[in-house]
Design an enzyme around this catalytic site. Structure first.
Site, PDB file in Angstrom:
ATOM      1  N   HIS A 114       5.716 -32.567 -25.125  1.00  0.00           N
ATOM      2  CA  HIS A 114       5.740 -33.453 -23.942  1.00  0.00           C
ATOM      3  C   HIS A 114       4.546 -33.220 -23.045  1.00  0.00           C
ATOM      4  O   HIS A 114       4.611 -33.461 -21.837  1.00  0.00           O
ATOM      5  CB  HIS A 114       7.055 -33.238 -23.180  1.00  0.00           C
ATOM      6  N   GLU A 173       8.426 -13.840 -20.617  1.00  0.00           N
ATOM      7  CA  GLU A 173       8.109 -12.436 -20.331  1.00  0.00           C
ATOM      8  C   GLU A 173       6.898 -11.981 -21.128  1.00  0.00           C
ATOM      9  O   GLU A 173       6.003 -11.300 -20.604  1.00  0.00           O
ATOM     10  CB  GLU A 173       9.319 -11.548 -20.602  1.00  0.00           C
ATOM     11  N   LYS A 196       2.518  -2.108  -8.245  1.00  0.00           N
ATOM     12  CA  LYS A 196       3.826  -1.938  -8.874  1.00  0.00           C
ATOM     13  C   LYS A 196       4.966  -2.477  -8.020  1.00  0.00           C
ATOM     14  O   LYS A 196       5.951  -2.969  -8.545  1.00  0.00           O
ATOM     15  CB  LYS A 196       4.071  -0.454  -9.144  1.00  0.00           C
ATOM     16  N   ARG A 250       1.097   1.774  -5.896  1.00  0.00           N
ATOM     17  CA  ARG A 250       1.386   0.758  -4.868  1.00  0.00           C
ATOM     18  C   ARG A 250       0.146  -0.017  -4.453  1.00  0.00           C
ATOM     19  O   ARG A 250       0.230  -0.979  -3.691  1.00  0.00           O
ATOM     20  CB  ARG A 250       2.012   1.423  -3.640  1.00  0.00           C
ATOM     21  N   LYS A 274       3.385 -10.514 -19.440  1.00  0.00           N
ATOM     22  CA  LYS A 274       2.815  -9.216 -19.851  1.00  0.00           C
ATOM     23  C   LYS A 274       1.343  -9.381 -20.235  1.00  0.00           C
ATOM     24  O   LYS A 274       0.472  -8.637 -19.799  1.00  0.00           O
ATOM     25  CB  LYS A 274       3.596  -8.648 -21.038  1.00  0.00           C
ATOM     26  N   TRP A 278      -3.725  -1.999  -1.186  1.00  0.00           N
ATOM     27  CA  TRP A 278      -3.734  -3.240  -1.972  1.00  0.00           C
ATOM     28  C   TRP A 278      -4.018  -4.315  -0.955  1.00  0.00           C
ATOM     29  O   TRP A 278      -3.200  -4.580  -0.069  1.00  0.00           O
ATOM     30  CB  TRP A 278      -2.378  -3.465  -2.645  1.00  0.00           C
ATOM     31  N   ASN A 318       1.354   0.097   6.029  1.00  0.00           N
ATOM     32  CA  ASN A 318       1.717  -0.689   4.848  1.00  0.00           C
ATOM     33  C   ASN A 318       2.547  -1.862   5.342  1.00  0.00           C
ATOM     34  O   ASN A 318       3.560  -1.667   6.008  1.00  0.00           O
ATOM     35  CB  ASN A 318       2.526   0.149   3.857  1.00  0.00           C
ATOM     36  N   GLY A 319       2.131  -3.077   5.013  1.00  0.00           N
ATOM     37  CA  GLY A 319       2.900  -4.256   5.424  1.00  0.00           C
ATOM     38  C   GLY A 319       1.955  -5.390   5.797  1.00  0.00           C
ATOM     39  O   GLY A 319       0.748  -5.303   5.598  1.00  0.00           O
ATOM     40  N   GLU A 340      -0.941 -10.331 -17.150  1.00  0.00           N
ATOM     41  CA  GLU A 340      -1.140  -9.382 -16.042  1.00  0.00           C
ATOM     42  C   GLU A 340      -1.948  -8.159 -16.439  1.00  0.00           C
ATOM     43  O   GLU A 340      -2.517  -7.494 -15.581  1.00  0.00           O
ATOM     44  CB  GLU A 340       0.180  -8.963 -15.415  1.00  0.00           C
ATOM     45  N   CYS A 369       0.874  -1.181   0.000  1.00  0.00           N
ATOM     46  CA  CYS A 369       0.000   0.000   0.000  1.00  0.00           C
ATOM     47  C   CYS A 369       0.907   1.225   0.000  1.00  0.00           C
ATOM     48  O   CYS A 369       2.122   1.122   0.086  1.00  0.00           O
ATOM     49  CB  CYS A 369      -0.837  -0.006   1.261  1.00  0.00           C
TER      50      CYS A 369
HETATM   51  C1  AGP Z   1       6.023  -7.227 -14.045  1.00  0.00           C
HETATM   52  O1  AGP Z   1       5.324  -6.600 -15.100  1.00  0.00           O
HETATM   53  C2  AGP Z   1       5.283  -7.136 -12.742  1.00  0.00           C
HETATM   54  N1  AGP Z   1       4.951  -5.799 -12.433  1.00  0.00           N
HETATM   55  C3  AGP Z   1       5.982  -7.890 -11.632  1.00  0.00           C
HETATM   56  O2  AGP Z   1       6.191  -9.218 -12.063  1.00  0.00           O
HETATM   57  C4  AGP Z   1       7.342  -7.307 -11.198  1.00  0.00           C
HETATM   58  O3  AGP Z   1       8.298  -7.523 -12.213  1.00  0.00           O
HETATM   59  C5  AGP Z   1       7.794  -8.053  -9.932  1.00  0.00           C
HETATM   60  O4  AGP Z   1       6.841  -7.807  -8.922  1.00  0.00           O
HETATM   61  C6  AGP Z   1       9.195  -7.626  -9.447  1.00  0.00           C
HETATM   62  O5  AGP Z   1       9.152  -6.275  -9.115  1.00  0.00           O
HETATM   63  P1  AGP Z   1      10.572  -5.542  -8.865  1.00  0.00           P
HETATM   64  O6  AGP Z   1      11.313  -5.571 -10.184  1.00  0.00           O
HETATM   65  O7  AGP Z   1      10.206  -4.147  -8.437  1.00  0.00           O
HETATM   66  O8  AGP Z   1      11.310  -6.300  -7.808  1.00  0.00           O
END
Ligand code: AGP
Length: 589
Positions: free
Chosen positions: A485, A462, A584, A27, A466, A71, A95-96, A469, A2
């Site tokens: 397989h 990757e 993020k 966040r 993308k 969050w 936050n935590g 998510e 958060c």
């Molecule tokens: C990637 O698009 C995501 N936002 C997520 O997987 C991110 O890469 C992951 O949480 C790691 O975050 P960081 O690079 O800030 O450690």
């Protein structure tokens, strides 16, 4: 994770809190609230949804206040679970994650204390209120002494109408002077302004903001001195400009990022020490999460081929509980855009305890990871606002490939050049706009598969992440040779399969997988630098990207996949910048 913010000073608190929460929305954004006080009464306004839901509170009077954008970790997304939380004379934002919250809540309820929410944060308000003794700082210290887990707190009480007490344990927290008052926030951009004097708290530290003074204390309650953070205001600021979404803008920033990151490995003043560490690196380990983990896999493919040094890439949340073997002479790279990912920080603490030398590859300056690592290599991607990592991924690759080139030269091996990748990235973005024609095949798909071999398999992982998510489509990244397989059973008529082919000596092998999928009815979409494969009958559509050394190809081949995810997300009516359930920076386990 958060975002929290607080202010006490000459100006009205509400607008400062709300503007700060907009800067922290990356966040977490499922509910939001502020508490403001004029010294007599504390008013709390909280809603589910985004920060804009409390815009009506901007006119609230009161010169002291705290705010929170959530969050959800403990408890559903409801107004009751939104912060701030109160109990008796205490109001706080958190936050935590408090790991012993259930046990503490049960004990408090046995003593007859009532709760109105399902959150762990409300338990903290009870603990601090129960420790009230006329001094808020002492009550917060004693209350926090009972907590197990992570927290960044900002706490108010009407008994001390000009005081905010803050506490930090494994969740980032900044305190200082700004906006004609005193401020606290999860991140610098929420409170930064020209001339601000900001300090980063470390684990176990507390701070009291009252009157005109910011005082910082260690875990024992002794006052300590800290140096203010040097921050670049422009770097922290982000504007969409002409773009509809930050994500699309940040993809367009990739060429500039590569020119900054590729050509020089920026790190703190210990680069010469880092060079010496590279000279003695016998084993390399990489820990990271999500996209950063994928850049680690890409680095492994390049370093092992160019330098012949073994590289072990581990998901940080697995590494931290695996009692990992860390041989003498291990160099561990921790990759993180935010520098605040709880799993990555925990993995680094463990690796350091086991004797590893740690190099952080990080984007956010002054983040927790930069203070944990022995060496810091900044990716210089600038602020990345969209939850989906794009330019920061390419920047991580630029730094990692730069390290690979330096390491290869140290070990007397020839390495291809990185120069020119920025121009090729610019061309790739332009070429890749054609993926918009692919979207009708993807927007309603039951499932999507990305396949490749070696570095192309890393890109496939990757590309899949993308798409998942931000479009919420089920998707998998897969080793092309592995499809037969088992997973091939899932591929049927019209299943979109994206194949990435950038290495000539194994190109035909991946085409074999393409033929296997095609013969089951799949629709094949190709990302390649080899024109001869584009015209094959199995190919529904393709993006022909510029050639570059195959060890470095993910830095270009990922771009069409980033754009495919973006346009598919928009076509599905999603907000690619703030996808559901995500945030993020994941500062909790
Ligand atoms: C990637 O698009 C995501 N936002 C997520 O997987 C991110 O890469 C992951 O949480 C790691 O975050 P960081 O690079 O800030 O450690």
């Amino acid at each position: 994770m958060c975002g929290i913010v607080g202010y006490v000073g000459k100006r009205r608190a509400a607008p400062i809190l709300i503007d700060g929460l907009y800067e922290l929305e990356y966040r977490g954004y499922d509910s939001v609230g502020i508490a403001v006080s004029d010294g007599n009464t504390t008013k709390i306004i909280k809603k589910t949804g985004r920060v804009k839901e409390i815009e009506s509170a901007r006119e609230e009077t009161g010169y002291i206040g705290i705010g929170h954008t959530r969050w959800a970790t403990h408890g559903d997304v409801t107004v009751e679970n939104a912060h701030p939380h109160t109990y008796k004379n205490i109001t706080l934002v958190h936050n935590g994650i408090i790991e012993n919250a259930a046990k503490l809540r049960a004990e408090l309820m046995q003593r007859g204390e009532k709760f109105y929410s399902d959150t762990d944060s409300e338990v903290i308000a009870h603990l601090i209120a129960d420790e009230s003794c006329g001094d808020l700082l002492s009550a917060v210290m004693r209350g926090c002494g009972k907590l197990v887990g992570s927290y960044a707190l900002a706490v108010l009480t009407e008994e001390e109408p000009e005081t905010i007490v803050c506490a930090r344990m494994r969740s980032p927290l900044i305190v200082g002077k700004a906006k004609e008052g005193l401020v606290v926030a999860s991140d610098i951009p929420a409170v930064a302004e020209e001339g601000a004097e900001l300090y980063s708290l470390d684990d176990g530290e507390f701070s009291r903001l009252d009157g005109k003074t910011v005082t910082i204390y260690n875990a024992q309650g002794s006052e300590i001195h800290k140096e203010p953070i040097q921050f670049d205001l422009a770097e922290g600021r982000a504007e969409k400009g002409v773009y509809r979404h930050y994500m699309r803008k940040e993809i367009d920033e990739i060429p500039n990022v590569l020119s900054d990151s590729t050509l020089k490995i920026d790190c703190d003043s210990r680069f010469s020490d880092f060079y010496r560490v590279l000279c003695h690196a016998e084993y390399i380990q990489i820990v990271a999460c999500g996209t950063a983990y994928h850049s680690g896999l890409c680095a492994k493919a390049a370093i092992e081929r160019l330098c012949r040094v073994p590289v072990d890439v581990r998901i940080a949340s697995e590494y931290r509980y695996a009692d990992p073997i860390v041989p003498k002479g291990t160099l561990l790279f921790a990759i993180s855009q935010s520098g605040e990912t709880a799993d990555t920080l925990a993995a680094v603490r463990l690796a350091k305890r086991k004797g590893a030398c740690v190099a952080a590859i990080v984007n956010v300056k002054y983040s927790s990871l930069t203070r944990l690592a022995d060496h810091v290599l900044y990716t210089q991607a600038g602020r990345e606002v969209a939850v989906a990592a794009t330019k920061s991924f390419n920047a991580q690759l630029a730094v990692l490939y730069s390290v690979a080139v330096v390491l290869a030269e140290i070990r007397g091996k020839r390495a291809p050049t990185l120069n020119g990748l920025d121009k090729k990235a610019k061309r790739t973005i332009g070429i890749s706009e054609s993926v918009r024609s692919w979207v009708p095949y993807f927007v309603g798909a039951q499932s999507v598969y990305f396949i490749g071999r070696e570095a192309d398999m890393c890109t496939a992982l990757e590309g899949s992440l993308k798409l998942k998510e931000i479009s919420y489509l089920p998707s998998e990244g897969y080793a092309a040779g592995e499809l037969k397989h088992g997973t091939l059973a899932l591929i049927g008529p019209y299943t979109p399969v994206v194949a990435i082919i950038t290495r000539r000596d194994i190109a035909q092998k991946t085409m074999n997988a393409v033929h296997e999928a095609y013969s089951r009815g799949a629709k094949i979409f190709l990302v390649t630098c080899f024109e001869e494969f584009c015209e094959e009958k199995e190919i529904t559509a393709f993006v022909l990207i510029p050639k570059c050394p195959s060890e470095f190809s993910p830095i270009l081949s990922v771009i069409p996949l980033q754009l495919l995810a973006y346009y598919t997300s928009v076509a599905r009516g999603n907000d690619p910048d703030k996808p559901r359930n995500l945030a993020k920076s994941v500062t909790v386990e």
